[in-house]
Design an enzyme around this catalytic site. Sequence first.
Site, PDB file in Angstrom:
ATOM      1  N   LYS A 158      32.629  26.953 -18.557  1.00 53.15           N
ATOM      2  CA  LYS A 158      33.050  27.981 -17.611  1.00 53.15           C
ATOM      3  C   LYS A 158      34.433  27.668 -17.065  1.00 53.15           C
ATOM      4  O   LYS A 158      34.774  26.489 -16.855  1.00 53.15           O
ATOM      5  CB  LYS A 158      32.012  28.040 -16.484  1.00 53.15           C
ATOM      6  N   SER A 239      27.438  34.310 -12.048  1.00 51.39           N
ATOM      7  CA  SER A 239      28.852  34.413 -12.332  1.00 51.39           C
ATOM      8  C   SER A 239      29.262  33.736 -13.650  1.00 51.39           C
ATOM      9  O   SER A 239      30.401  33.863 -14.078  1.00 51.39           O
ATOM     10  CB  SER A 239      29.654  33.776 -11.192  1.00 51.39           C
ATOM     11  N   SER A 263      23.743  32.026 -10.724  1.00 49.64           N
ATOM     12  CA  SER A 263      24.879  32.195 -11.630  1.00 49.64           C
ATOM     13  C   SER A 263      24.703  31.575 -13.007  1.00 49.64           C
ATOM     14  O   SER A 263      25.518  31.806 -13.890  1.00 49.64           O
ATOM     15  CB  SER A 263      26.149  31.641 -10.982  1.00 49.64           C
TER      16      SER A 263
END
Length: 589
Positions: A158, A239, A263
């Site tokens: 990420k 996310s 997330s």
Amino acid sequence: MTRISEKRDGLSARRRAKKCPPTTYKKASFMSFWTGFGACYSYFHRLTMTRFTTILAASTAVWLALFGQGTCSPAKNAKIPSLIDATIDDLQKGLKSGLFTSVDLVTAYQARIAQVNPVLHAVNEVNPDALAIAAELDALRAKGKALGPLHGIPILIKDNIATADKMNNTAGSYALVGAKVPRDSTMAAKLREAGAIILGKANLSQWANYRSSNSSSGWSAYGGQVTGAYYPNEDPGGSSSGSGVGTSIGLALGALGTETSGSIISPAQKGNLVGIKPTVGLTSRYLVIPISSHQDTTGPMTRTVKDAAIILQAIAGVDKYDNYTSLIPNTGAIPNYVAALKKDALKGARIGIPYNALNPNASTVEMAAFWDAVKTMQKAGAVIVDSNFTVASPNNTNIVLGADFVSDLAAYLAELTYNPNNVHTLADVLNFTQTDPREAYPDRDTARWDAALALGYNNTDGRFWADYQKNLYEGGEGGLLGAIKRNSLDAVILPTSQAAGRAAIQGAPIITVPLGFYPVTWNVTTNARGLAQQAPNIPFGLSLLGDLFSEEKLIGLAYAFEQRTLVREKGPKPYLAPNVDLADFVDTK
């Protein structure tokens, strides 16, 4: 730095060397054109994002309709795995036998990213050193030395997990483009030590979904809007959106995501994936752009429980840079998560259902699948226990996250060795965001930051402590941990869409596994930004929640359920996935 389509290709010659049939030649040639066309993407993305994305989306749709899903797969390549389904075991078997190399893997994954990223926006940057790293690992393997099951395996991380290399670490904001860190984050360092290849940075909800009250999951100023691969314009969950989408269609073997509340598990379920949200403190957060030191954690997203266990094994452990990891039991010794993969793990397990926590407004198809899962567990020998929470509706106060963010963001920014936009505090970042037109303000507001700054204090203040104690009670005695203790449970189960907050406020672990899909007759529901939240073929998941540092037990239970149901294998396929595959880049002569 290499934005997605700015990388060198040089792949056409390798495709031609394979002597594919004439029809496949045509597809390979078109693919080479598409990859080259993508080279314009970064430039136009910065200028006219919406218009260019629309053009690219239309182009891809037409291309897929005209050219289909075929690849060059002659009979002699039959043993080469397809990357959309390949496991670590599949890839290691091919690497060990010499059927293909890590260079082949990186080459194929990069081509797959270039093919679909203009539509899905799953990856912000590819690692310009990935091929060189792969070659080094291939050379090491040739000398008889392998670093473990991740040796030579490409992984996405990420874009809030820092790497001390040519890639950025942006949290999706232009405020951090060009910034430098003193060293790899502990997560990146552990992946490298395990032999994994960090393939690139996955897009995300900007600032891990901690900026706006009116944005959308998967949107960032730097990367654009991630969309899921199971339905056009699918809400990807947030996310760790790019991590989920990239893993779901084989843009890498797997990915790392981060979770504060939902997330990892949310995008994992949206991508028909396994996601592990570890106990806070099992994995280091050092040089991971934070929201909350009390709730943040980093974990794997993969297509199988076994692959998730292998990656978690590599990244878990004590880190001198993160004092939360000192809480790991047994003086920091990490269990053998792979050894916990037992098909009979559900036999005799006590599984709790908190009936008073179930959402009465949840979709009928999701709840029907949940109750079927309960029956599956009972048939496997599990004991189902009524395990209501004392606090039926916890108040996961935003004060904890806001006060933490003020402190923890400043601590991360203080680590930067180069800070080109001179942002040192939340107030600095807010000012940058509100004045730089690339940040899409005020269309996407800064409401979460406004509220955090309006508190007037950070997490060192006594007022913060009182609210944090409420969280500990509502997630502890009043919630998940209390239910586990009172009923001697091995795990609590909930639909994944209802699970995140129950574990987040106490820092407890969750594993989500595929559970089902919305039927083809389902009516499409969208959010305010027009993303499809429920629609035909969109996946949803089942979550197992456990006591602190109970990942070993949860992995066993999740594996037993996965092996009895095989939901991912039986379900519908993504509407959009790359048609270029590993076999296109392997010379088997």
